[in-house]
Scaffold this motif. Structure first.
Motif, PDB file in Angstrom:
ATOM      1  N   TYR A  21     -27.618  79.443  -4.953  1.00 19.81           N
ATOM      2  CA  TYR A  21     -26.471  78.724  -5.496  1.00 19.81           C
ATOM      3  C   TYR A  21     -25.778  79.601  -6.532  1.00 19.81           C
ATOM      4  CZ  TYR A  21     -28.171  74.317  -3.479  1.00 19.81           C
ATOM      5  OH  TYR A  21     -28.584  73.324  -2.625  1.00 19.81           O
ATOM      6  N   ILE A  22     -24.465  79.727  -6.386  1.00 15.16           N
ATOM      7  CA  ILE A  22     -23.606  80.330  -7.405  1.00 15.16           C
ATOM      8  C   ILE A  22     -22.870  79.183  -8.078  1.00 15.16           C
ATOM      9  CG2 ILE A  22     -21.613  81.835  -7.827  1.00 15.16           C
ATOM     10  CD1 ILE A  22     -22.368  83.362  -5.290  1.00 15.16           C
ATOM     11  N   TYR A  23     -22.667  79.293  -9.392  1.00 13.78           N
ATOM     12  CA  TYR A  23     -21.977  78.232 -10.120  1.00 13.78           C
ATOM     13  C   TYR A  23     -20.716  78.772 -10.790  1.00 13.78           C
ATOM     14  CZ  TYR A  23     -26.397  75.835  -9.463  1.00 13.78           C
ATOM     15  OH  TYR A  23     -27.513  75.266  -8.895  1.00 13.78           O
ATOM     16  N   LEU A  24     -19.625  78.042 -10.603  1.00 14.20           N
ATOM     17  CA  LEU A  24     -18.384  78.305 -11.322  1.00 14.20           C
ATOM     18  C   LEU A  24     -18.215  77.234 -12.378  1.00 14.20           C
ATOM     19  CD1 LEU A  24     -15.813  79.218  -8.529  1.00 14.20           C
ATOM     20  CD2 LEU A  24     -16.450  80.675 -10.445  1.00 14.20           C
ATOM     21  N   ILE A  25     -18.007  77.637 -13.631  1.00 14.71           N
ATOM     22  CA  ILE A  25     -17.773  76.694 -14.723  1.00 14.71           C
ATOM     23  C   ILE A  25     -16.307  76.766 -15.101  1.00 14.71           C
ATOM     24  CG2 ILE A  25     -18.280  76.125 -17.122  1.00 14.71           C
ATOM     25  CD1 ILE A  25     -20.840  77.962 -15.073  1.00 14.71           C
ATOM     26  N   GLU A  26     -15.613  75.663 -14.865  1.00 12.65           N
ATOM     27  CA  GLU A  26     -14.176  75.579 -15.117  1.00 12.65           C
ATOM     28  C   GLU A  26     -13.947  74.771 -16.392  1.00 12.65           C
ATOM     29  OE1 GLU A  26     -10.103  74.078 -12.801  1.00 12.65           O
ATOM     30  OE2 GLU A  26     -12.092  73.471 -12.066  1.00 12.65           O
ATOM     31  N   ALA A  27     -13.528  75.445 -17.460  1.00  8.43           N
ATOM     32  CA  ALA A  27     -13.296  74.756 -18.731  1.00  8.43           C
ATOM     33  C   ALA A  27     -12.101  73.819 -18.621  1.00  8.43           C
ATOM     34  CB  ALA A  27     -13.071  75.770 -19.847  1.00  8.43           C
ATOM     35  N   HIS A  28     -12.173  72.695 -19.332  1.00  7.72           N
ATOM     36  CA  HIS A  28     -11.097  71.712 -19.270  1.00  7.72           C
ATOM     37  C   HIS A  28      -9.964  71.994 -20.255  1.00  7.72           C
ATOM     38  CE1 HIS A  28     -14.050  68.474 -17.531  1.00  7.72           C
ATOM     39  NE2 HIS A  28     -13.716  69.394 -16.649  1.00  7.72           N
ATOM     40  N   THR A  29     -10.277  72.688 -21.352  1.00  5.82           N
ATOM     41  CA  THR A  29      -9.272  72.862 -22.411  1.00  5.82           C
ATOM     42  C   THR A  29      -8.888  74.318 -22.637  1.00  5.82           C
ATOM     43  OG1 THR A  29     -11.008  72.890 -24.108  1.00  5.82           O
ATOM     44  CG2 THR A  29     -10.014  70.749 -23.579  1.00  5.82           C
ATOM     45  N   SER A  30      -9.250  75.186 -21.719  1.00  8.62           N
ATOM     46  CA  SER A  30      -8.841  76.593 -21.808  1.00  8.62           C
ATOM     47  C   SER A  30      -8.752  77.147 -20.398  1.00  8.62           C
ATOM     48  CB  SER A  30      -9.831  77.403 -22.644  1.00  8.62           C
ATOM     49  OG  SER A  30     -11.026  77.662 -21.918  1.00  8.62           O
ATOM     50  N   ASP A  31      -8.372  78.410 -20.285  1.00 12.56           N
ATOM     51  CA  ASP A  31      -8.270  79.057 -18.976  1.00 12.56           C
ATOM     52  C   ASP A  31      -9.591  79.678 -18.525  1.00 12.56           C
ATOM     53  OD1 ASP A  31      -5.574  78.450 -18.694  1.00 12.56           O
ATOM     54  OD2 ASP A  31      -4.941  80.267 -19.763  1.00 12.56           O
ATOM     55  N   ALA A  32     -10.663  79.446 -19.278  1.00 10.09           N
ATOM     56  CA  ALA A  32     -11.946  80.067 -18.960  1.00 10.09           C
ATOM     57  C   ALA A  32     -12.468  79.588 -17.608  1.00 10.09           C
ATOM     58  CB  ALA A  32     -12.963  79.753 -20.043  1.00 10.09           C
ATOM     59  N   LEU A  33     -12.864  80.534 -16.779  1.00 10.74           N
ATOM     60  CA  LEU A  33     -13.527  80.263 -15.515  1.00 10.74           C
ATOM     61  C   LEU A  33     -14.674  81.255 -15.392  1.00 10.74           C
ATOM     62  CD1 LEU A  33     -13.567  78.600 -12.892  1.00 10.74           C
ATOM     63  CD2 LEU A  33     -12.122  80.377 -11.855  1.00 10.74           C
ATOM     64  N   ILE A  34     -15.890  80.744 -15.490  1.00 10.95           N
ATOM     65  CA  ILE A  34     -17.099  81.570 -15.551  1.00 10.95           C
ATOM     66  C   ILE A  34     -17.875  81.425 -14.254  1.00 10.95           C
ATOM     67  CG2 ILE A  34     -19.275  81.940 -16.790  1.00 10.95           C
ATOM     68  CD1 ILE A  34     -17.928  80.392 -19.166  1.00 10.95           C
ATOM     69  N   VAL A  35     -18.404  82.520 -13.760  1.00  8.08           N
ATOM     70  CA  VAL A  35     -19.329  82.438 -12.634  1.00  8.08           C
ATOM     71  C   VAL A  35     -20.723  82.809 -13.128  1.00  8.08           C
ATOM     72  CG1 VAL A  35     -18.982  84.835 -11.819  1.00  8.08           C
ATOM     73  CG2 VAL A  35     -19.745  83.062 -10.231  1.00  8.08           C
ATOM     74  N   ILE A  36     -21.697  82.030 -12.700  1.00  8.64           N
ATOM     75  CA  ILE A  36     -23.095  82.293 -13.031  1.00  8.64           C
ATOM     76  C   ILE A  36     -23.768  82.943 -11.826  1.00  8.64           C
ATOM     77  CG2 ILE A  36     -25.285  81.315 -13.794  1.00  8.64           C
ATOM     78  CD1 ILE A  36     -23.244  80.684 -15.835  1.00  8.64           C
ATOM     79  N   ASP A  37     -24.316  84.133 -12.029  1.00  2.00           N
ATOM     80  CA  ASP A  37     -25.129  84.827 -11.028  1.00  2.00           C
ATOM     81  C   ASP A  37     -24.455  84.953  -9.662  1.00  2.00           C
ATOM     82  OD1 ASP A  37     -27.129  85.261 -12.868  1.00  2.00           O
ATOM     83  OD2 ASP A  37     -28.397  83.609 -12.193  1.00  2.00           O
ATOM     84  N   GLU A  52      -7.079  77.944  -7.657  1.00  3.28           N
ATOM     85  CA  GLU A  52      -5.857  78.569  -8.177  1.00  3.28           C
ATOM     86  C   GLU A  52      -6.066  79.039  -9.617  1.00  3.28           C
ATOM     87  OE1 GLU A  52      -2.790  75.645  -7.579  1.00  3.28           O
ATOM     88  OE2 GLU A  52      -2.506  76.248  -5.482  1.00  3.28           O
ATOM     89  N   LYS A  53      -7.225  79.681  -9.837  1.00  3.53           N
ATOM     90  CA  LYS A  53      -7.554  80.188 -11.161  1.00  3.53           C
ATOM     91  C   LYS A  53      -8.154  81.580 -11.050  1.00  3.53           C
ATOM     92  CE  LYS A  53      -8.088  76.300 -14.267  1.00  3.53           C
ATOM     93  NZ  LYS A  53      -8.940  75.737 -15.349  1.00  3.53           N
ATOM     94  N   LYS A  54      -7.995  82.320 -12.123  1.00  2.00           N
ATOM     95  CA  LYS A  54      -8.546  83.671 -12.204  1.00  2.00           C
ATOM     96  C   LYS A  54      -9.900  83.636 -12.892  1.00  2.00           C
ATOM     97  CE  LYS A  54      -7.665  88.161 -14.389  1.00  2.00           C
ATOM     98  NZ  LYS A  54      -6.748  88.937 -15.272  1.00  2.00           N
ATOM     99  N   LEU A  55     -10.850  84.356 -12.328  1.00  3.26           N
ATOM    100  CA  LEU A  55     -12.172  84.459 -12.945  1.00  3.26           C
ATOM    101  C   LEU A  55     -12.071  85.229 -14.254  1.00  3.26           C
ATOM    102  CD1 LEU A  55     -15.179  83.735 -12.233  1.00  3.26           C
ATOM    103  CD2 LEU A  55     -15.392  86.110 -11.462  1.00  3.26           C
ATOM    104  N   THR A  56     -12.649  84.672 -15.322  1.00  2.00           N
ATOM    105  CA  THR A  56     -12.567  85.335 -16.633  1.00  2.00           C
ATOM    106  C   THR A  56     -13.881  85.971 -17.065  1.00  2.00           C
ATOM    107  OG1 THR A  56     -13.077  83.254 -17.804  1.00  2.00           O
ATOM    108  CG2 THR A  56     -10.738  83.776 -17.419  1.00  2.00           C
ATOM    109  N   HIS A  57     -15.018  85.413 -16.630  1.00  2.00           N
ATOM    110  CA  HIS A  57     -16.315  85.923 -17.082  1.00  2.00           C
ATOM    111  C   HIS A  57     -17.367  85.802 -15.975  1.00  2.00           C
ATOM    112  CE1 HIS A  57     -14.264  84.694 -20.821  1.00  2.00           C
ATOM    113  NE2 HIS A  57     -14.906  85.687 -21.385  1.00  2.00           N
ATOM    114  N   ILE A  58     -18.299  86.727 -16.021  1.00  2.00           N
ATOM    115  CA  ILE A  58     -19.514  86.663 -15.207  1.00  2.00           C
ATOM    116  C   ILE A  58     -20.702  86.564 -16.159  1.00  2.00           C
ATOM    117  CG2 ILE A  58     -21.040  87.923 -13.634  1.00  2.00           C
ATOM    118  CD1 ILE A  58     -18.525  89.313 -12.516  1.00  2.00           C
ATOM    119  N   PHE A  59     -21.557  85.566 -15.956  1.00  2.00           N
ATOM    120  CA  PHE A  59     -22.807  85.439 -16.703  1.00  2.00           C
ATOM    121  C   PHE A  59     -23.950  85.781 -15.757  1.00  2.00           C
ATOM    122  CE2 PHE A  59     -21.673  81.977 -20.102  1.00  2.00           C
ATOM    123  CZ  PHE A  59     -20.658  82.785 -20.584  1.00  2.00           C
TER     124      PHE A  59
END
Length: 263
Positions: A21-37, A52-59
Motif C-alpha cells: 500500500y502506498i498512501y497519499l496524504i492530501e492536506a485540507h488547508t494547504s497545497d501539501a500532498l505527501i506520499v508515504i513509501d 489534479e494536484k502536484k506531489l510536494t513531499h515523499i516520506f
C-alpha cells in the motif's frame, strides 16, 4: 484507490505490486500532498493526476526498495522533497531532509510526529499525523515486520512506542498481510473472542477485494499477537503452554516472533 477522511487531511490508499500500500496524504488547508513509501512512481503519478494536484513531499519509513523505488522518478517529475531518517540517510534515494524523533518535518496544515522504531531495519521510522499512524513495516494488521537488522529487544521497544499511542489512532501499514497474520494469531491465542470477530470482519472485506487496512491501535492491542505480550495474563498462559522458563513480555514476544518466522 480508497480514501479516508481525517479532520485535517484525506488519506488516499493505493494498492500496488502484490500486496503493498502506498498512501497519499492530501492536506485540507494547504497545497501539501505527501506520499508515504512510494514503491513505484506510475501509480502515484496517476493518483496525483486524478486529484489534479502536484506531489510536494515523499516520506520514507525505511530504505527497502519496495518503499523507495519511486523516489527518484517522482522527485524528477514533481520537484518534490524527500524526507527520511537522519541515521539512514545514505540508504534513502534522493533524500533532502533528514529527521529524527526530536525534529519532525514541518508541513503547512499538518501536525506531524516522527517516531524512531528500529527492528525491521536499523533506521526505520514511523510518522504520526494527528490520529493516523504510518508505520511502514514495523506493525502490520495483526503482525509486525521481520527482524532483518534489529534485535528482538529493539523491535519490542518500538512496538511499545506505537502501542502507547491513542487507541483511536488509525494504523496505516505498508502491506496487506492481515489474514495470514490472523491465522497465525489464532494458533497461539486461543479463546480470544476479539480475534475471532476480527477474522470474520476482515475475512469478509478480503472476499470483497477490500483492504483490511487501516486498522487501529485499539484493535491491534487485543488481536495482534506481537502486542499481546503487553497483557501479563497472556504471557503467563503462553509461557506455560510452550514451556518457557520465564514469562516476561520480551521473552514471550521473542518466542512468538521466532515461531512466526519458522511457520
Amino acid at each position: 484507490m480508497w480514501s479516508y477522511q481525517h479532520q485535517h487531511f484525506t488519506v488516499h490508499q493505493l494498492p500496488v505490486l502484490r500486496d503493498n500500500y502506498i498512501y497519499l496524504i492530501e492536506a485540507h488547508t494547504s497545497d501539501a500532498l505527501i506520499v508515504i513509501d512510494p514503491a513505484e512512481a506510475v501509480a502515484v503519478q496517476r493518483a496525483c493526476k486524478a486529484l489534479e494536484k502536484k506531489l510536494t513531499h515523499i516520506f520514507n519509513t525505511h530504505h527497502h526498495w519496495d518503499h523507495t523505488d519511486g523516489n527518484l522518478q517522482l522527485k524528477a517529475h514533481f520537484d518534490c522533497q524527500i524526507i527520511g531518517a537522519k541515521c539512514d540517510a545514505e540508504r534513502i534515494p534522493g533524500i533532502d531532509i533528514q529527521v529524527t524523533q526530536h525534529d519532525a518535518p514541518e508541513i503547512a496544515g499538518l501536525s506531524i510526529q516522527t517516531i524512531e522504531v528500529p527492528g525491521h531495519t536499523s533506521g526505520h521510522i514511523a510518522f504520526v499525523i494527528d490520529d493516523a499512524l504510518f508505520c511502514g513495516d514495523t506493525m502490520f494488521g495483526a503482525g509486525c515486520g521481520r527482524l532483518f537488522e534489529g534485535t528482538p529487544a529493539q523491535m519490542w521497544n518500538s512496538l511499545c512506542k506505537l502501542a502507547a499511542l491513542d487507541p483511536i489512532t488509525k494504523v496505516y501499514c505498508a502491506h496487506e498481510y492481515t489474514m495470514a497474520n490472523l491465522e497465525f494469531s489464532r494458533s497461539i491465542d486461543l479463546d480470544n473472542l476479539a480475534l475471532t470477530e476480527r477474522m470474520h470482519r476482515d475475512g469478509s472485506l478480503r472476499q470483497q477485494n477490500k483492504p483490511t487496512i487501516p486498522s487501529s491501535i485499539a484493535v491491534e492491542l487485543v488481536t495482534n499477537p506481537f502486542l499481546r505480550s503487553l497483557d501479563e495474563s497472556f504471557c503467563q498462559t503462553y509461557a506455560a503452554r510452550y514451556k518457557l522458563s520465564v514469562s516476561d513480555a520480551l521473552t514471550v514476544f521473542t518466542d512468538i516472533r521466532l515461531r512466526k518466522d519458522r511457520g
